[in-house]
Each structure stands twice: as C-alpha cells, then as structure tokens.
Design a protein around this motif. Structure first.
Motif, short mmCIF file in Angstrom:
data_model
loop_
_atom_site.label_atom_id
_atom_site.label_comp_id
_atom_site.label_asym_id
_atom_site.label_seq_id
_atom_site.Cartn_x
_atom_site.Cartn_y
_atom_site.Cartn_z
N ILE A 6 0.75 -1.03 0.11
CA ILE A 6 -0.01 0.12 0.09
C ILE A 6 1.05 1.08 0.14
N VAL A 7 0.54 2.40 -0.77
CA VAL A 7 1.56 3.46 -0.88
C VAL A 7 0.51 4.56 -0.62
N ALA A 8 1.07 5.54 0.21
CA ALA A 8 0.44 6.92 0.41
C ALA A 8 1.64 7.70 0.97
N MET A 9 1.23 8.94 0.82
CA MET A 9 2.22 9.90 1.54
C MET A 9 2.35 9.81 3.11
N SER A 10 3.41 10.34 3.68
CA SER A 10 3.68 10.25 5.03
C SER A 10 2.66 11.18 5.55
N PRO A 11 2.63 11.10 6.85
CA PRO A 11 2.73 10.18 7.86
C PRO A 11 2.22 9.06 7.86
N HIS A 12 2.70 7.74 8.00
CA HIS A 12 2.24 6.43 8.19
C HIS A 12 1.49 5.94 9.49
N LEU A 13 1.46 6.99 10.56
CA LEU A 13 0.83 6.60 11.69
C LEU A 13 -0.34 7.49 11.84
N HIS A 14 -1.18 7.15 12.76
CA HIS A 14 -2.43 8.07 13.07
C HIS A 14 -2.50 7.91 14.69
N SER A 15 -3.00 8.92 15.22
CA SER A 15 -3.26 8.90 16.65
C SER A 15 -4.48 8.07 17.24
#
Lengths: 332, 275, 450
Positions: A6-15
C-alpha cells in the motif's frame, strides 16, 4: 507479503483519534448530570431525553438517506449528542410534540441544511432551544418543581434565576444549586455533576480549558463587580459587607441556570467555536459578558443560549482575524 | 386634500432632485466603452471556460476589439464564432481546423497490471507527487479523474471498467482545461480530422522497449515499424516513443496494422488491414 | 540523570507525542553481507545530479570516486563496492520514478589503500578549517537525516555570517528508528570528535548534542565523554515530535527562532545529524568517503529486526532478507521513519545516503481510514509546530487558491505530518499541503524568472 504494498504519503501513523470517540466521550460526560436529573425530575427526564435523542437520530438518518441521498453518519454520535443536549435544555414536562419539532429544527434546519456535521454555523441544540423558546414561550418557561418525579401533572415553580430576577426571595441555597434540587431545565441543574463531566472531558483532552474558563471567569468577574458596587438593585442583599454580597451574587450566577452546561458542553462544541486558543478566549469572554448583560439588564432571566448563539455567529469572523502564533514572523 | 397634494409635491420634488443628481453624475463620470465589445461578447458562447487564455469571455471580447484576430481564437465557438466576431469588427476571419482532446494512454486495468495499491488523497497531482503510480509505468494515467473534474463542458468521464477517462468528442470544445489539469501531460489537442478520423499513438512511455512492455501490454516500445511503414513521413520517434504528426498524417491506417503492441489507435475501422 | 522532565528543554509551539515503538534500541549495529549488484543512484543529494566518471566495463575499488559533484550544491559519489561497472542506466528510486544510476557487479571487497579501515580512535587533527571542509566535500557527505543537503555547503556559511554553535541532532524523534541511538552508544566518542571537527571548520565556539529523554543511556554516556572536550555540551530534551526538525531543535536548545524563509545560519546555528557527524569523523580522520550507513530494519512482526550497517546501493530487499524476510501480514513498506518516510511500491529500490530505515507496517496500521468532513476541532492547529492552519490549507489547495495559500504562509510548512496524525476526521491534510507547497514554489520560481 500476501498483498501488493500500500502506498500513500507520510505520515504512516495516526493518533487513532476519531469523531466517534470524541462524541461518545461527551455523551459519557453528560451521564452524571443525567443521573441527577433523573433523581430530581423522575419520569419527565426519561421521556424527554428518550424522545429528543430518538427523534434527532431518526431525523438525521431519514434526511441523509432520503432527502440528501448521502451515506448516513448517524453512527458518529453527533446526532445523539445533539438530542441529549437539546433534552438537557428543555423543561422536563414539555409535551412530546414540541420536543419532536425541536429535534426536526435542530437536525433538519440547523445541521443538515448547511451540509451536516462540520458545516453548521450554529450549535443545533441551542438554536433549537431558542427556536422553541420564542415559539412556545409558555410551555418553555414552566418548569416542574424539583423532587416531584412525575411527567405532565407536576406542580410548577420558578427557576433560581427567575426568583433572583423578579422578587429576590425563595432563593435556593448553595447546597441545592450544587446537588441539583432546584427547578430548571432538565440538564442544567446539579452543578457538581456537570463539573464532574467537564473534568472528565478536560482529562481526556476532548476540550481545552480556554472556553469554559474564559466564560466562567468573565461571568464571575462581571457579576462580582455588579453585586459589590450596586447590591440593592438586584435583590441580592445578603449581608452588610459589600464584598460578601458581590461574592454571593457571583457564585449564585455561576451555579444557577444553564451557565455550567453551556460553558462546559455547548460553547465548547468544535464546529461552532473558534479554532485557535486566542480566538477561544475572545469567544468565551464574549459569551460571559453577553450572558450577564441579558441576565441582569435584559428581559429574560437567562441568557446563556442567546450568548452562545451570538458568539457562534461571530466565530467565522474570529477565525478569520485571529490567527495562531506563527513559529517565527516574516515572509515565508 | 392638501395633505395628499403636499405628499405628492414633496415626493415629486425629492424624485426630481435625485434624478437630476443621477443625470449629472452619469454625464460627468461617463466612461467611453467601445460598443463593439458588448456585441462581440454576445456572440461568444459565454461559458467563461478560459480555453482562449483569458479569464472570461468579456476579457476575450476586449482583446478581440483591440488586438489581432489571427492570434486569438475561441476554441469553444470555433470557426463560426470567429467569423461572426470578424464580421462585427469588419475584419478578415482566420480559419483554423477544429481540434479535440485526445488521451495518450491506453493502459486499461487489464493491460497494465497494478503493482501496488494507492491509498492517498483522490487527486492525480497528489498521487503523481507521491510516487510513480500504482502500475510499473511512470508515464501513464493515474485514474483519479482530475481531468474530468477540470472539464467545464462535461465532455470527460471516467470509465470504471478501464479506469481511464473517455472524451466525448461531440461535446469536447478543445478548450485545453484537461491538458493543463493532467499532471502526466496525457492530453493533446489534435486535429479533429475529416469525418472525425484520427490516428494517434496512445502512449507516453519513454522507457526502453523491454521495460515499457513489461509495465504495460499496449505500450509503445519504439520498434520503429510504424515509422518505416509510413509513406508520408508523419511519424517521428524521440525518447523511445513514436509520435504521429496530425498535420502530415493522411489517416491511411498502415501504422495501426503494423504496430506489434497495439499502441497506435484509430477512431475508425481500418478496412484493408493486410494490404 | 538528575535533570527532571519538567526542567528539560523542548520547542515551544505545537508538537505531538506519537507512540515510541523503539523495538531495536538494544540491538547492536550489525554489518550486513555485500550485495551481488550495487545500484548507485546519482541523485542521492539535494541539488544538481552528480556526473558519472565511469562507464560500462570499468573496474572500481571501494571508495573510488565514480561520480563527481556538478557545481557547489551537489555531492561526490564513491563506489560502495569493488567490482565491474555493468551499466549506467536509470532505475526506480524510492518514489518509483526512474533516476540515473551506476550498476556495479560486486567482485571481492577491495578497498582503496588510502582509506584507514582500523577502528582506532584518532582525536587530533591539525588540518586548517578550509582543508576540513574540503575533505568533507571530497567524501561526498550529505545530511543523513533524510534531507540529504550537502554538508560542505552547510559548513561554508556565506560571507558575513558566522556560526556561533554547531548542534548535533541526535534527537531521533521518529518512532521506530534507532540508528542514531545505536551510533551514540557504539561510536559516541567518534561523534564528539566529529563535532569538534565541524566546530573547527566553522570556527564555532560551542557545540551542543541534543538527545531526547528516551535515550537515557546515550545521554549519560555522552555526558561522560564530553567532559574531555571543551565547549561541548549534551542537552537532554523532552520527548516530543518533531523535535528533530532543524528549526524546532534550534528553538529547543538555544531559544532562537529561525525567521520564516531564512536558514539556521541566520541565527548562528548549524545543525548536523548524528550519523552525519560520524561520517565527518570518518571522512576527515580516516579518509573514508560516505559509502555505507546504518539503517534500522524494523516492524512488529519481523523475526530479526535490528540496526544494520549496509553499503549504499544494496537493494532494500537484501536488507529485508537480513532481517528475516518480509512478514506475511505486512501491508506497507516504508523507507525511513513512519512520520516522514516514503512508502515503497517495491523493495527493488536501492539504499541511498538518505535512507534512515526500512519499516514494515502490518495491515491494521497501514490503511488509512476514510476521510470525513472537517469538524473544526482545531487539533491540527494545536499540533502544528510552525503555528499554521493546516485545515485551511487543505481547503484552499482543494480549491486551487494558490495565491491565498502563499499569503497564509504555506511555505513555512516543514511537512512533519503532525496535522494528519492528529486529525480525528482522518483528513489527508499533508497530502494537500504538499501539493500546495509544490505549486506555490513553482509559481514563485516562474515569477522570479519573469
């Protein structure tokens, strides 16, 4: 790896924070006050709340599904919260059909007309309350006496603020105000329970201190000065000491009426309050000042709803002019 | 009676005074504007699409009145509109052949396998900024439909089956909005052609043949067969990519039949494929 | 450690507290095997592409210059392996876009004789400041924190500007990554010497080493070493993201704020990453060019996560193998940290000077939740360390109001991702901020040219 990456822009974390979490936490924070109300007003509280919440959720679903033909968002809890807050702002002996009209107004006209959650300029629950207040003034200003615990046939009595405004006797004492054994709208009684809920919201970082503290601080300061400088005009003489008078007057105003409910749960509504902390302080001071002006110089005994609505209307302006403090000034 | 009369008189006097002021002001501050600007503007389509390079039709009309008609063109109205404009201004109309937007990618889902899943914002420019795309081809269509959003004439639609936009040439005005919108530069305004017959290379892949072929079944692999087959010198190959010059092309269709990957498309059926 | 958390320094505006996930903090740095083929990209730095000096069939030794800097803002590139140049052809980099690269088939491991490969610590250096910068330039050192700005440019302030302090960025505020932490523990003294060299090169009187509180062992160790070196101070910092941002770190340590649109040198500071400082030490004292770096290969399901020293140009897939192979449940591969790293579309792209890690995220963390309407909660504003309004930027970018975006100072954005991280509506704020920044930057350039 079982799948293609899976590709998306950073950030790759969410609160992990979500609208649902916030809404359900506010609902949870309102439970203590609901309990107090249930104890004080009995069946009325239960019926009014059930009707308001069900009607709001149902209208939200029906409007999104059949009128706007959009995916429904009833599960985010915002409609249920609107319903609960609306109920908290009504007398517990209000006829069911009026509650349903209020719910339709809140969800249909104030919320969904403007594009649903996030786009409504006014707090739906408060706008509906004010709409009902001007449309059904008689029903909206007859409150059942505390501890009757019946629905339509309850004896009615004055709210603390009415008593203060019109005659100055039969005032409830501090204990009544704190515990909630006074007349008034369903959810505005019981200062301690409301403060408990507010503390929970602050602790879970659902709200910040800026709005409630600026509202309560302004009201406190304003009423203290009035009670201190001019005690006789407000039926509030309790002692010969002017400062004590001022303090008593101020504390009475803080704990009575919809101030705590408004300051902690309704003025802090994300959608209709300013987004920067500076803006929130301005907004809070505005609400506090307008509330006191209406309570003391206006013709209504209570003015929190009007104050919040007026400042809701000013929120876009505040957002436009009050910008967050930049890291460093200058051309970018 | 007297009250009625005085009311009429007073109101009449006020009305007269205001009228006088309005009259004087309009005379004093009048700005002369060439009446032909209005006429020209009325003859324009009025879509304010910006295809002419001006912000709106009014600005274009002003430019027409002031400037040289040979450099100005309303792509939406085409030759007819420009003729009307020329007549209003009493000048010669400059004819130009009508054009249409053409998508230079044929990499539908079944021809260009996905190598990963894009999970970002639904916007072609953001996807292009993120990475090379969800297939192995870094030149092809990203399929988020930014061109369709940019089209003011509703002439572009995303085809859910192929994942590619489709141009409705009956509606397309060649305003060029999609050409600007596509971050991959996959749209070209090409001559509409007689009976809407066109032949073009639907590929922008500049990789070497083997790499391009691996990424997409219908990629141009720059084998130069079409160039050799073309009798009109209409085909050039630069950066591993063939290009058909629409001015020189006679739509004979020879190149379409020799292309080994099928990257050359025609808008009509070629009858004698084996000729 | 005596300093209490309350008294520790940090930056003043915004910031978030993402979970730590430092799985590999106790894993010593392990040197990997050599790749079969090294693919050396020519754009491993900010600025002009390096010019290749070798062609197909040439034999190269480790450390040999194979592409030279093209202009001042560019960097040299050296052969990370010995062997034969197979071809000079484009290859997909981390973004998937093809970039020119030199492909070297590995044969043995033959180094240039001039490189000192011993582990001996050399603390003395009698080179002139100019000569130190020259060596750094020769060695092709760039900022190893990810931005890849050529270090010799940083250490050569424009005339009239003087650095008053050099700050070593050992904050490592990105979750998961532990390369700087391990380097501090294993090569602490080398880093301090590297800092001394940078101070000498720029004539800066003070040096700071900023370390976040979650690396207590590193703080204590460096405090004990730095006593021997005058002018160097270890600064423990509160944990907060993005403390490793250049502007945030300067604010945290010196209290100075770099003005909008200016560079750190305008407030007299130069910030160097810990790995970069170590590379400076190796370049100046050991004459070793930048041919390898340490990466954290990590992820919850990985069997052998760790910190690996790897030659530049090795494929990412080799790193994944070293760490025990890509786990089944992996859905996203990230080059770098989870907050600012780039998601990879395949593991074929090579390790570059700027790669800080390889992170394998499981499906539950990798897929974004559907984006919803903005509820105006203001979390993005509170989180933004630059004091901006991300929610407004996203709306403006959606409407392509580029001039308004510029007026609202979008170019201040440091792309840290705090806004997207905090948004309860899961809005892709940073996606739109980036497109806004790119477009405004392009418009500015055309305006300047006009």
């Amino acid at each position: 790896m079982k799948q293609t990456p899976i590709v998306a822009m950073s950030p790759h974390l969410h609160s992990g924070d979500s609208v649902e979490k916030k809404m359900y936490r506010v609902l949870l924070a309102l439970l203590p006050a609901f309990g107090v109300s249930l104890f004080v007003f009995g069946w009325g509280t239960l019926i009014t709340t059930l009707v308001a919440v069900t009607a709001c959720v149902l209208f939200e679903y029906l409007i999104q599904r059949f009128v706007l033909k959009l995916p429904t968002t009833v599960t985010d809890g915002s409609a249920a919260l609107t319903g609960l807050l609306l109920a908290f702002n009504l007398p517990s002996n209000l006829p069911i059909w009026i509650i349903v009209i209020g719910a339709l107004f809140a969800i249909g006209l104030v919320k969904q007309t403007f594009g649903g959650l996030g786009n409504n300029p006014f707090n739906p629950a408060i706008a509906a309350r004010v709409f009902l207040l001007v449309s059904f003034p008689a029903q909206m200003t007859t409150w059942p006496q505390p501890m009757q615990r019946s629905y339509l046939d309850a004896l009615t009595g004055a709210t603390p603020l009415e008593a203060l405004k019109y005659h100055g006797h039969d005032l409830p004492n501090l204990n009544d105000l704190l515990l909630g054994t006074t007349g008034g709208s369903l959810g505005e009684i019981g200062a301690l329970a409301l403060l408990l809920g507010g503390a929970y919201l602050l602790l879970r970082k659902v709200i910040t201190w800026h709005v409630p503290v600026s509202i309560l601080g302004t009201v406190f300061l304003f009423t203290f000065l009035l009670g201190w400088l001019n005690p006789t005009s407000y039926h509030a003489v309790v002692s010969t000491n002017a400062v004590t008078n001022g303090l008593t007057f101020a504390v009475f105003h803080l704990l009575s009426g919809g101030l705590l409910l408004g300051a902690l749960f309704m003025a802090t509504d994300y959608v209709t309050s300013p987004m920067t902390t500076k803006g929130q302080l301005i907004y809070g001071v505005g609400i506090g000042a307008i509330t006191v002006i209406i309570r003391i110089f206006g013709s209504y005994p209570e003015g929190v709803s009007f104050a919040i609505l007026i400042m809701n209307a000013l929120t876009p302006l505040i957002n436009h002019y009050v910008k967050p403090t930049r890291f460093s000034p200058g051309r970018s | 009676m007297t009250t009625t009369l005085s009311a009429i008189l007073i109101l009449g006097a006020i009305g007269f005074a205001l009228a006088a002021i309005l009259f004087l002001v309009s005379k004093r501050f009048a700005v002369y504007e060439d009446p032909r600007i209005d006429q020209v503007e009325q003859s324009l389509p009025g879509a304010n699409c910006g295809g002419c390079g001006f912000p709106g039709c009014r600005n274009f009309a002003e430019a027409c009145v002031k400037g040289d008609l040979s450099t100005l063109r309303c792509p939406v109205g085409g030759n007819d509109t420009m003729k009307t404009v020329a007549t209003i201004l009493g000048r010669e109309a400059v004819e130009s052949a009508p054009k249409v937007a053409v998508l230079l990618c044929n990499g539908a889902c079944d021809k260009r396998p996905k190598t990963n899943q894009y999970n970002g914002a639904t916007s072609c420019s953001i996807e292009a900024l993120t990475y090379a795309g969800d297939t192995a081809c870094q030149y092809g269509c990203l399929g988020q439909g930014e061109c369709a959003d940019a089209c003011t004439f509703d002439a572009l639609h995303m085809d859910p089956l192929t994942g590619l936009p489709v141009v409705d040439e009956a509606v397309c005005t060649a305003c060029g909005a999609c050409v600007k919108a596509c971050p991959r530069g996959l749209f070209e305004l090409r001559l509409k052609g007689d009976e809407a017959k066109r032949v073009y290379v639907a590929c922008k892949n500049k990789d070497k043949g083997a790499v391009a072929r691996k990424a997409c079944n219908v990629a141009c692999i720059a084998c130069s067969k079409c160039q050799q087959a073309c009798q009109f010198d209409a085909i050039t190959i630069t950066d591993n990519l063939a290009y058909i010059n629409d001015e020189a092309c006679t739509v004979c269709g020879t190149c379409v039949s020799v292309c080994p990957t099928g990257s050359i498309l025609s808008t009509f059926t070629i009858e004698s494929a084996q000729a | 450690m005596k300093t209490s958390a309350l008294r520790m320094k940090t930056f003043k505006i915004g910031g978030i507290h993402p979970p730590d996930y430092k799985l590999t903090a106790q894993h010593p740095i392990h040197t990997t095997r050599l790749p079969e083929t090294a693919v050396v990209l020519l754009n491993q730095h900010l600025g002009a592409l390096a010019q290749p000096l070798v062609g197909k069939g040439d034999q190269v030794k480790v450390g040999q210059l194979i592409a030279k800097a093209n202009g001042f803002i560019s960097a040299n590139i050296h052969a990370p392996v010995s062997g034969k140049v197979v071809k000079v052809e484009p290859v997909a980099d981390v973004t998937g876009y093809a970039q020119p690269a030199i492909h070297i088939a590995v044969e043995g491991d033959e180094w240039l004789e001039s490189i000192d490969r011993s582990d001996d610590l050399i603390t003395t250096c009698d080179l002139e400041p100019k000569a130190i910068v020259d060596r750094i330039f020769e060695a092709g050192i760039v900022g190893l924190g990810g931005a890849c700005f050529p270090t010799h440019v940083k250490l050569s302030p424009p005339p009239g500007k003087q650095a008053s302090c050099i700050i070593v960025n050992a904050v490592e505020c990105e979750p998961y990554l532990t390369t700087d932490h391990r380097l501090l523990l294993e090569k602490g003294e080398e880093i301090v010497v590297g800092l001394c060299l940078a101070m000498k090169a720029t004539n800066a009187p003070t040096g700071y080493i900023g370390i976040e509180a979650n690396k207590k062992d590193a703080i204590l160790y460096l405090q004990s070493i730095s006593k021997k070196y005058p002018g160097i101070q270890v600064v423990p910092l509160q944990m907060k993201y993005p403390q490793g941002g250049e502007k945030q770190l300067i604010d945290a340590i010196t209290g100075c704020r770099v003005p909008s649109g200016k560079l750190p040198i305008d407030v007299g500071a130069i910030v160097l990453n810990a790995s970069t400082t170590f590379a400076i030490y190796e370049a100046v004292q050991k004459k070793k060019p930048l041919i390898e770096r340490v990466l954290t290969v990590t992820g919850e399901a990985l069997t052998q996560p760790g910190n690996y020293r790897v030659r530049i140009g090795s494929p990412m897939s080799m790193l994944a193998e070293e760490a025990g192979g890509v786990p089944e449940n992996t859905a996203k591969l990230v080059a770098g940290g989870p907050m600012m790293g780039k998601a990879l579309s395949s593991l074929n792209s090579p390790v570059t000077k700027g790669s800080g890690g390889l992170l394998m995220l499981a499906s539950e963390n990798a897929v974004r939740k559907p984006s919803r309407q903005c509820i105006r909660c203001g979390k993005c504003i509170t989180a933004c360390p630059m004091g901006l309004e991300p929610h407004l930027f996203m709306t403006l970018a959606e409407f392509e109001a580029w001039d308004q975006l510029e007026k609202a100072h979008i170019m201040d954005c440091i792309e840290c991702g705090c806004c997207t991280f905090s948004c309860p509506s899961n809005r892709p704020l940073l996606d739109y901020l980036r497109i806004g920044k790119t477009t405004v930057g392009r418009l500015r350039k055309t305006r300047q040219q006009a």
